[in-house]
Design a protein around this motif. Structure first.
Motif, PDB file in Angstrom:
ATOM      1  N   ALA A  26       0.862  -1.183   0.000  1.00  0.00           N
ATOM      2  CA  ALA A  26       0.000   0.000   0.000  1.00  0.00           C
ATOM      3  C   ALA A  26       0.895   1.228   0.000  1.00  0.00           C
ATOM      4  N   THR A  27       0.517   2.246  -0.766  1.00  0.00           N
ATOM      5  CA  THR A  27       1.267   3.497  -0.802  1.00  0.00           C
ATOM      6  C   THR A  27       0.310   4.664  -0.605  1.00  0.00           C
ATOM      7  N   THR A  28       0.874   5.836  -0.410  1.00  0.00           N
ATOM      8  CA  THR A  28       0.074   7.039  -0.284  1.00  0.00           C
ATOM      9  C   THR A  28       0.762   8.170  -1.038  1.00  0.00           C
ATOM     10  N   ALA A  29       0.048   9.253  -1.220  1.00  0.00           N
ATOM     11  CA  ALA A  29       0.579  10.434  -1.912  1.00  0.00           C
ATOM     12  C   ALA A  29       0.992  11.486  -0.883  1.00  0.00           C
ATOM     13  N   PRO A  30       1.898  12.379  -1.253  1.00  0.00           N
ATOM     14  CA  PRO A  30       2.351  13.408  -0.310  1.00  0.00           C
ATOM     15  C   PRO A  30       1.239  14.322   0.181  1.00  0.00           C
ATOM     16  N   ASP A  31       0.184  14.490  -0.612  1.00  0.00           N
ATOM     17  CA  ASP A  31      -0.893  15.393  -0.213  1.00  0.00           C
ATOM     18  C   ASP A  31      -2.048  14.684   0.505  1.00  0.00           C
ATOM     19  N   ALA A  32      -1.883  13.405   0.817  1.00  0.00           N
ATOM     20  CA  ALA A  32      -2.924  12.659   1.554  1.00  0.00           C
ATOM     21  C   ALA A  32      -3.003  13.202   2.980  1.00  0.00           C
ATOM     22  N   ASP A  33      -4.218  13.241   3.534  1.00  0.00           N
ATOM     23  CA  ASP A  33      -4.363  13.747   4.898  1.00  0.00           C
ATOM     24  C   ASP A  33      -4.015  12.665   5.922  1.00  0.00           C
ATOM     25  N   VAL A  34      -3.615  13.116   7.096  1.00  0.00           N
ATOM     26  CA  VAL A  34      -3.156  12.218   8.165  1.00  0.00           C
ATOM     27  C   VAL A  34      -4.244  11.216   8.540  1.00  0.00           C
ATOM     28  N   ALA A  35      -5.490  11.634   8.600  1.00  0.00           N
ATOM     29  CA  ALA A  35      -6.577  10.723   8.971  1.00  0.00           C
ATOM     30  C   ALA A  35      -6.663   9.555   7.997  1.00  0.00           C
ATOM     31  N   HIS A  36      -6.579   9.857   6.698  1.00  0.00           N
ATOM     32  CA  HIS A  36      -6.657   8.793   5.681  1.00  0.00           C
ATOM     33  C   HIS A  36      -5.459   7.843   5.784  1.00  0.00           C
ATOM     34  N   VAL A  37      -4.268   8.396   5.930  1.00  0.00           N
ATOM     35  CA  VAL A  37      -3.056   7.569   5.968  1.00  0.00           C
ATOM     36  C   VAL A  37      -3.043   6.672   7.204  1.00  0.00           C
ATOM     37  N   THR A  38      -3.406   7.213   8.364  1.00  0.00           N
ATOM     38  CA  THR A  38      -3.422   6.377   9.570  1.00  0.00           C
ATOM     39  C   THR A  38      -4.511   5.313   9.485  1.00  0.00           C
ATOM     40  N   GLU A  39      -5.620   5.633   8.832  1.00  0.00           N
ATOM     41  CA  GLU A  39      -6.671   4.630   8.630  1.00  0.00           C
ATOM     42  C   GLU A  39      -6.151   3.502   7.737  1.00  0.00           C
ATOM     43  N   GLU A  40      -5.451   3.852   6.661  1.00  0.00           N
ATOM     44  CA  GLU A  40      -4.861   2.843   5.770  1.00  0.00           C
ATOM     45  C   GLU A  40      -3.857   1.971   6.522  1.00  0.00           C
ATOM     46  N   MET A  41      -3.050   2.596   7.377  1.00  0.00           N
ATOM     47  CA  MET A  41      -2.086   1.828   8.157  1.00  0.00           C
ATOM     48  C   MET A  41      -2.811   0.802   9.028  1.00  0.00           C
ATOM     49  N   GLY A  42      -3.905   1.223   9.635  1.00  0.00           N
ATOM     50  CA  GLY A  42      -4.683   0.310  10.463  1.00  0.00           C
ATOM     51  C   GLY A  42      -5.286  -0.829   9.665  1.00  0.00           C
ATOM     52  N   ILE A  43      -5.858  -0.498   8.516  1.00  0.00           N
ATOM     53  CA  ILE A  43      -6.473  -1.516   7.657  1.00  0.00           C
ATOM     54  C   ILE A  43      -5.425  -2.509   7.161  1.00  0.00           C
ATOM     55  N   CYS A  44      -4.269  -1.994   6.754  1.00  0.00           N
ATOM     56  CA  CYS A  44      -3.202  -2.847   6.212  1.00  0.00           C
ATOM     57  C   CYS A  44      -2.332  -3.468   7.301  1.00  0.00           C
TER      58      CYS A  44
END
Length: 92
Positions: A26-44
């Protein structure tokens, strides 16, 4: 003999990292918000996620990065709970 993801792993000198690495990352973009990225970390169930822009790795975001800001405790706690959820029930 140690087992990793159902495969028997031999001597680490003769085991290629490609045999044991995570391939569907899973990857993210530099402009992704912290809430989305931490949610992805939890899911993955990961504590770090590569940050990619135009197909190029530009950094790695970690829960540690989020923690040191001191600003996102709810998101941090939620991700850690999701990641660590089965530790209590896993075999020792």
């Amino acid at each position: 003999m140690p087992v990793w993801n159902g495969k028997k792993i031999k001597n680490p000198i003769f085991t290629k990292i490609s045999d044991i690495m995570t391939k569907d990352v899973a990857t993210t973009a530099p402009d992704a918000d912290v809430a989305h990225v931490t949610e992805e970390m939890g899911i993955c169930k990961v504590r770090r996620i590569p940050v990619v822009e135009n197909g190029k790795l530009v950094g790695i975001a970690s829960l540690g990065d989020v923690a040191v800001t001191g600003c996102f405790q709810t998101e941090l706690s939620s991700a850690l709970c999701d990641i660590s959820g089965n530790i209590k029930n896993s075999p020792k």
